[in-house]
Design an enzyme around this catalytic site. Structure first.
Site, PDB file in Angstrom:
ATOM      1  N   GLY A 144       6.654   4.966   8.398  1.00 59.94           N
ATOM      2  CA  GLY A 144       5.827   6.163   8.507  1.00 59.94           C
ATOM      3  C   GLY A 144       5.951   6.773   9.885  1.00 59.94           C
ATOM      4  O   GLY A 144       6.973   6.630  10.562  1.00 59.94           O
ATOM      5  N   SER A 145       4.882   7.426  10.307  1.00 57.64           N
ATOM      6  CA  SER A 145       4.923   8.184  11.563  1.00 57.64           C
ATOM      7  C   SER A 145       4.772   7.260  12.771  1.00 57.64           C
ATOM      8  O   SER A 145       4.244   6.146  12.669  1.00 57.64           O
ATOM      9  CB  SER A 145       3.782   9.193  11.559  1.00 57.64           C
ATOM     10  OG  SER A 145       2.547   8.507  11.546  1.00 57.64           O
ATOM     11  N   GLU A 184       9.598   1.194  10.737  1.00 61.45           N
ATOM     12  CA  GLU A 184      10.615   2.230  10.483  1.00 61.45           C
ATOM     13  C   GLU A 184       9.922   3.558  10.723  1.00 61.45           C
ATOM     14  O   GLU A 184       9.075   3.962   9.929  1.00 61.45           O
ATOM     15  CB  GLU A 184      11.116   2.158   9.031  1.00 61.45           C
ATOM     16  CG  GLU A 184      11.806   0.872   8.652  1.00 61.45           C
ATOM     17  CD  GLU A 184      13.174   0.724   9.289  1.00 61.45           C
ATOM     18  OE1 GLU A 184      13.698   1.715   9.841  1.00 61.45           O
ATOM     19  OE2 GLU A 184      13.712  -0.387   9.260  1.00 61.45           O
ATOM     20  N   CYS A 236      13.492  10.850   7.192  1.00 57.22           N
ATOM     21  CA  CYS A 236      13.445  10.352   8.569  1.00 57.22           C
ATOM     22  C   CYS A 236      14.808  10.491   9.234  1.00 57.22           C
ATOM     23  O   CYS A 236      14.898  10.699  10.433  1.00 57.22           O
ATOM     24  CB  CYS A 236      12.993   8.903   8.563  1.00 57.22           C
ATOM     25  SG  CYS A 236      13.927   7.919   7.393  1.00 57.22           S
ATOM     26  N   LYS A 275       0.842  -1.205   0.000  1.00 55.15           N
ATOM     27  CA  LYS A 275       0.000   0.000   0.000  1.00 55.15           C
ATOM     28  C   LYS A 275       0.877   1.254   0.000  1.00 55.15           C
ATOM     29  O   LYS A 275       1.466   1.624   0.996  1.00 55.15           O
ATOM     30  CB  LYS A 275      -0.892   0.057   1.254  1.00 55.15           C
ATOM     31  CG  LYS A 275      -1.897   1.202   1.147  1.00 55.15           C
ATOM     32  CD  LYS A 275      -2.403   1.671   2.478  1.00 55.15           C
ATOM     33  CE  LYS A 275      -1.871   2.992   2.945  1.00 55.15           C
ATOM     34  NZ  LYS A 275      -1.872   4.123   2.028  1.00 55.15           N
ATOM     35  N   GLU A 291      10.227  15.632  15.860  1.00 57.17           N
ATOM     36  CA  GLU A 291      10.531  15.525  14.432  1.00 57.17           C
ATOM     37  C   GLU A 291       9.698  16.560  13.677  1.00 57.17           C
ATOM     38  O   GLU A 291       8.478  16.598  13.812  1.00 57.17           O
ATOM     39  CB  GLU A 291      10.174  14.126  13.932  1.00 57.17           C
ATOM     40  CG  GLU A 291      10.484  13.957  12.455  1.00 57.17           C
ATOM     41  CD  GLU A 291      10.122  12.574  11.928  1.00 57.17           C
ATOM     42  OE1 GLU A 291       8.973  12.152  12.100  1.00 57.17           O
ATOM     43  OE2 GLU A 291      11.003  11.933  11.338  1.00 57.17           O
ATOM     44  N   GLY A 351       2.422   4.023  13.218  1.00 54.61           N
ATOM     45  CA  GLY A 351       3.212   2.807  13.495  1.00 54.61           C
ATOM     46  C   GLY A 351       2.712   2.098  14.748  1.00 54.61           C
ATOM     47  O   GLY A 351       2.606   0.868  14.796  1.00 54.61           O
TER      48      GLY A 351
END
Ligand code: NAD
Length: 481
Positions: free
Chosen positions: A230-231, A252, A286, A177, A385, A235
């Site tokens: 992703g975030s 990740e 990231c 996806k 972040e 996650g």
């Protein structure tokens, strides 16, 4: 441009069962290129069923045959290099060089895992040394099964390659996806699967958002493993969904990586690395080294060298050869970064360079490259972040203070050490809590070295042999001989 309202299931383009559609934007022109379907849980059911049907035959192929497919996959992407780079740049806002890196690193990854797939054949059934006489133990590696791969928008081709290549090499079948923000580059993966004759159901690609596809995929009982990039917020939701059925996950996630510049560093060289570490891809990486810890002995000359470089960055049309930095990928991301800049103003942070120093292009989701100095460690800009071209800096009095501050973060994805004395740099690097530490370099990510985070930056490792292990279940056959 074709509307993305069909899902790629069993090597066929099938209309999505969902009714909602979302615009796919060109972030430089601020206009919709096309629309993508938001997806529907029924699409997930269909794709998972196709992947389950394809699994026995794909698993039964030898690693060498799967390697052959991966090589052809890489060759097919390489043949479309110019077209894909422009497509990625248009949908993502990356300048051409950045889009080139996204594609070239992805191609290198497919080739690397072709080698790993062959190596897997050699490793199957290896004898394990055991202490009991008359007993033989052999080790095998089975694919974990059907895997759900969920990717973000910042490096669509490379983040999908880091999952798809090892998953296919291991013998897993896949439901991928892409992010709904940048579906166009990853659409090419489905086209490539068709072009090289990948067996139906081995790679299924579902367009959609979190509600339409992401969440139902993460929670699907037929998915044996989910690998997510992703975030942290999403996650953690993916991990909770997997926990409900004790499924394996790899995550990740975010980062707030430090760059440490020691007093013996060459200031000009260090400034180049600092710039590469935070303004590359407009800071939407990231592993961006977004916290600068510079020894007080060279802080002033380094800030001066950085100001010169920041002023020289050309912001403009990502498709134009002279542009160094494109717009952010979405209006939403620009709003999020601008909210941090508003906090910086409220907190009275000292700017070496901020929005007031630059005229932005008339169109596009641009944010000015920004540098704040003497940022308190309590500031949200220091701790969170931002995922944009915002660098926060502090000076430090010693190596020990630099290491302590570098590690004082909930994240631990990457770090950079800039230091003329290489032995000292390695000693510092060994003390840092990060999955990748660059010594006198920046953003060097190689297929052979692992990728992943300490602490809240994630779980598991991609790339290298560790990336393959993530899609393998170890099995031992043990008994008397
Ligand atoms: P995001 O978490 O918003 O979305 C990532 C993907 O998850 C998208 O495909 C999205 O559609 C999907 N998703 C959304 N809701 C979901 C749900 N409930 N269940 C399942 N899937 C869902 O992240 P983003 O904004 O696309 O990407 C930016 C983030 O990604 C940053 O935090 C960045 O640090 C991180 N990132 C990490 C790495 C790494 O290697 N560690 C690499 C790139 C990006």
């Amino acid at each position: 441009m074709q509307q993305l309202d069909h899902q790629f299931i069993d090597n066929c383009w099938t209309p999505s069962r969902g009714e909602r559609c979302l615009p796919v934007m060109n972030p430089y022109r601020e206009e919709a290129i096309t629309e993508v379907c938001a997806g529907h849980p029924d699409d997930v059911d269909d794709a998972v069923a196709a992947a389950q049907r394809a699994l026995p035959a794909w698993r039964a192929l030898g690693g060498a045959e799967r390697a052959h497919y991966l090589e052809r996959f890489a060759d097919a992407l390489a043949r479309r290099r110019d077209e894909l780079i422009r497509l990625s740049s248009t949908n993502n806002g990356k300048v051409l060089a950045e889009a080139g890196i996204d594609l070239d690193d992805a191609i290198a990854c497919y080739r690397y895992y072709a080698g790993q797939a062959r190596d897997l054949d050699r490793r199957q059934g290896q004898l394990v040394e055991v202490g009991m006489e008359g007993v033989e133990a052999r080790c095998y590696h089975d694919p974990v099964g059907v895997v759900g791969l969920i990717t973000p928008w910042n490096f669509p081709l490379v983040t999908s390659a880091w999952k798809l290549a090892p998953a296919l090499a291991a013998g897993c079948t896949v439901v991928l996806k892409p992010s709904e923000v940048t579906p166009l580059p990853e659409r090419a993966l489905a086209e490539t699967a068709l072009e090289i004759g990948l067996p139906p159901g081995v790679l299924n690609l579902l367009f959609g958002d979190g509600a339409g596809i992401g969440a139902p995929l993460a929670a699907h009982p037929g998915v044996d493993k989910v690998s997510f990039t992703g975030s942290n917020r999403v996650g953690e939701a993916v991990m909770r969904a997997a926990a409900e059925r004790t499924a394996d996950v790899s995550l990740e996630l975010g980062g707030k990586s430090p760059i440490l510049v020691m007093e013996d560093a060459d200031t000009e060289q260090a400034a180049d690395w600092v710039v590469a570490g935070i303004y590359f891809n407009a800071g939407q990486i990231c592993s961006a080294t977004s916290r600068l810890l510079v020894h007080e002995a060279i802080a002033e000359p380094l800030y001066a060298a950085l100001a010169v470089r920041i002023d020289a960055l050309v912001l403009g049309d990502p498709l134009a050869e002279g542009s160094d930095m494109g717009p952010l990928t979405s209006a939403r991301q620009r709003e999020s970064v601008l909210a941090y800049l508003a906090i910086a103003e409220q907190e009275g942070l000292l700017a070496v360079r901020d929005a007031s120093h630059r005229q932005l292009p008339a169109q596009g989701y641009f944010v000015a490259p920004t540098l704040f100095r003497d940022v308190p460690t309590t500031s949200r800009l220091w701790r969170e972040e931002i995922f944009g071209p915002v660098l926060c800096a502090r000076s430090v009095a010693s190596e020990a203070e630099a290491v302590e501050l570098a590690n004082a973060s909930e994240f631990g994805l990457a770090a950079t050490v800039v230091c003329a004395d290489r032995q000292r740099a390695v000693r510092i690097g060994r003390q840092l809590q990060a999955g990748s530490v660059w010594i006198n370099g920046e953003q060097l990510v190689l297929p052979e070295t692992g990728w992943g985070g300490f602490k809240r930056s994630g779980i598991g490792r991609e790339l290298g042999p560790w990336g393959l292990s993530a899609y393998l279940a170890v099995k031992h056959l043990v008994g008397p001989v």
